[in-house]
Design an enzyme around this catalytic site. Structure first.
Site, PDB file in Angstrom:
ATOM      1  CB  THR A   5      -0.862   5.084   4.736  1.00  0.00           C
ATOM      2  OG1 THR A   5      -1.811   4.911   3.707  1.00  0.00           O
ATOM      3  CG2 THR A   5      -0.352   6.518   4.733  1.00  0.00           C
ATOM      4  CB  THR A  50      -2.651   5.205   8.832  1.00  0.00           C
ATOM      5  OG1 THR A  50      -2.737   4.091   7.953  1.00  0.00           O
ATOM      6  CG2 THR A  50      -2.837   4.732  10.262  1.00  0.00           C
ATOM      7  N   GLY A  51      -5.540   4.966   7.515  1.00  0.00           N
ATOM      8  CA  GLY A  51      -6.900   4.425   7.554  1.00  0.00           C
ATOM      9  C   GLY A  51      -7.737   5.004   6.423  1.00  0.00           C
ATOM     10  CB  THR A  95      -0.672   6.059   0.942  1.00  0.00           C
ATOM     11  OG1 THR A  95      -1.447   4.875   1.034  1.00  0.00           O
ATOM     12  CG2 THR A  95      -1.521   7.142   0.304  1.00  0.00           C
ATOM     13  NE  ARG A 132      -9.799   7.224  -1.633  1.00  0.00           N
ATOM     14  CZ  ARG A 132      -8.921   7.042  -0.661  1.00  0.00           C
ATOM     15  NH1 ARG A 132      -7.637   6.875  -0.927  1.00  0.00           N
ATOM     16  NH2 ARG A 132      -9.305   7.032   0.586  1.00  0.00           N
ATOM     17  CB  VAL A 133      -7.164  12.324  -4.050  1.00  0.00           C
ATOM     18  CG1 VAL A 133      -6.169  12.923  -3.070  1.00  0.00           C
ATOM     19  CG2 VAL A 133      -6.602  12.391  -5.474  1.00  0.00           C
ATOM     20  CB  SER A 146      -1.000   0.007   1.159  1.00  0.00           C
ATOM     21  OG  SER A 146      -1.986   0.965   0.897  1.00  0.00           O
TER      22      SER A 146
HETATM   23  C1  SD4 Z   1      -6.055   6.636   2.097  1.00  0.00           C
HETATM   24  N1  SD4 Z   1      -5.287   6.939   4.332  1.00  0.00           N
HETATM   25  O1  SD4 Z   1      -5.738   6.686   0.916  1.00  0.00           O
HETATM   26  C2  SD4 Z   1      -4.999   6.279   3.101  1.00  0.00           C
HETATM   27  C3  SD4 Z   1      -4.932   4.793   3.223  1.00  0.00           C
HETATM   28  C4  SD4 Z   1      -4.218   4.316   4.430  1.00  0.00           C
HETATM   29  O2  SD4 Z   1      -3.305   2.735   5.724  1.00  0.00           O
HETATM   30  O3  SD4 Z   1      -3.879   5.015   5.309  1.00  0.00           O
HETATM   31  N2  SD4 Z   1      -3.922   3.094   4.581  1.00  0.00           N
HETATM   32  O4  SD4 Z   1      -7.189   6.849   2.479  1.00  0.00           O
END
Ligand code: SD4
Length: 329
Positions: A186, A237-238, A204, A214-215, A84
């Site tokens: 990420t 993150t997430g 990421t 998509r961003v 990722s």
């Molecule tokens: C996102 N926050 O593109 C990032 C993905 C991520 O751990 O953090 N993954 O939404």
């Protein structure tokens, strides 16, 4: 008469002394507070350990926090097994690996790229946007063109493993990011150097099988990363959509400015997200967000919605992995 003269002389001297001491006080007040707990670097997830090693090489040689975070996050960017971030990242639903990254330094210089393809180190492109352009963010083809014009190589970032998984996914094409698996890579990194200056970086490939274009939060200053050299820094993150909704990393830093510890600030930001998930009548179990924060005393904090978020911290005590506390136990 002599008495009056003496009185005036004494009074003038006294007020001059008062004035001097006021200036002295003011000068003392602007002296920077003694900063403890430096240097230090923290980063999201267990691969942060490896990334911290590279960042520490810079910090221990009295390098800038900015250089340390760039060097650090380049490690997972180049790692094909990290699915990722950068090379090896899972593609979007059209099979394209699109990357997001941003960087911020102690002077509030900022740079960012979003939805950039074919470039292994988007963080370095983000830094160039910061240092060489009048802008703060380049996206898509414009970001790629800028990178190529500045000597970056065009590469295929889709590894065999990620392509195979994507083809498997295409069979059902069901978009349901799996918490702490598909979403969990990420890297957000925050550092304070020996001078006590802060910088941060975040990079990421975003959520697996997202729509093309998509961003997420990661390249958005204030959402995925924020640094205020007087206060502290935060990263996330997430599920980026949830972080953007509350401008999460900026919120964490502002909460620290109001006196909260990094830990309490992360908890408050996560609670704000949970409140909005509930307001929108969504199921909390489908969401994961984690925040990581560092203040000017070298204190750190981390908190997430679900269990499973961890982070790596490297300071004078060594490089160690910690489990973050979470709302859902
Ligand atoms: C996102 N926050 O593109 C990032 C993905 C991520 O751990 O953090 N993954 O939404």
């Amino acid at each position: 008469m002599t008495n009056r003269k003496n009185f005036i002389k004494t009074a003038t001297l006294a007020s001059a002394a008062l004035l001097l001491s006021a200036f002295k006080d003011e000068a003392e007040n602007v002296k920077p507070k003694k900063i403890t707990g430096k240097p230090i670097v923290i980063s999201t997830w267990d691969f942060g350990l490896q990334a911290n090693e590279a960042a520490w090489q810079v910090l221990k040689n009295n390098g800038r926090a900015l250089d340390s975070v760039e060097a650090g996050v380049k490690i997972p960017e180049a790692d094909p097994t990290n699915q990722s971030v950068g090379y090896g990242g899972r593609p979007d639903r059209d099979g394209r690996v699109t990357l997001d990254a941003c960087i911020m330094d102690e002077f509030s210089n900022i740079g960012s790229v979003a939805c950039i393809e074919h470039i292994m180190h988007p963080i370095s492109v983000a830094r160039l946007v910061m240092e060489k352009t009048p802008h703060v963010m380049l996206v898509g083809d414009g970001a790629l063109q800028f990178a190529l014009d500045n000597g970056f190589m065009k590469e295929n970032l889709l590894t065999e493993a990620s392509e195979k998984e994507w083809k498997e996914w295409l069979k059902n094409s069901e978009y349901k990011p799996v918490i702490n698996i598909e979403n969990h890579d990420t890297i957000g990194m925050l550092a304070m150097d020996a001078e006590g200056n802060l910088s941060g970086a975040c990079t990421t490939s975003g959520l697996a099988y997202k729509m093309h274009g998509r961003v997420g939060d990661s390249p958005i200053i204030g959402a995925g990363l924020y640094v205020d050299n007087e206060i502290g820094a935060a990263t996330s993150t997430g599920i980026g959509e949830e972080v953007i909704r509350i401008v999460g990393s900026h919120l964490v830093v502002e909460l620290m400015r109001q006196g909260k510890s990094p830990q309490k600030a992360c908890e408050a930001a996560v609670n704000r997200i949970i409140k909005l998930i509930k307001l929108r009548k969504k199921d909390l179990k489908d969401y994961q967000v984690g925040f990581l924060a560092l203040n000017k005393n070298g204190e750190t904090g981390a908190f997430s919605i679900q269990k499973g978020f961890n982070y790596a911290k490297y300071n004078s005590d060594g490089n160690k992995l910690f489990d973050a506390d979470s709302f859902v136990k």
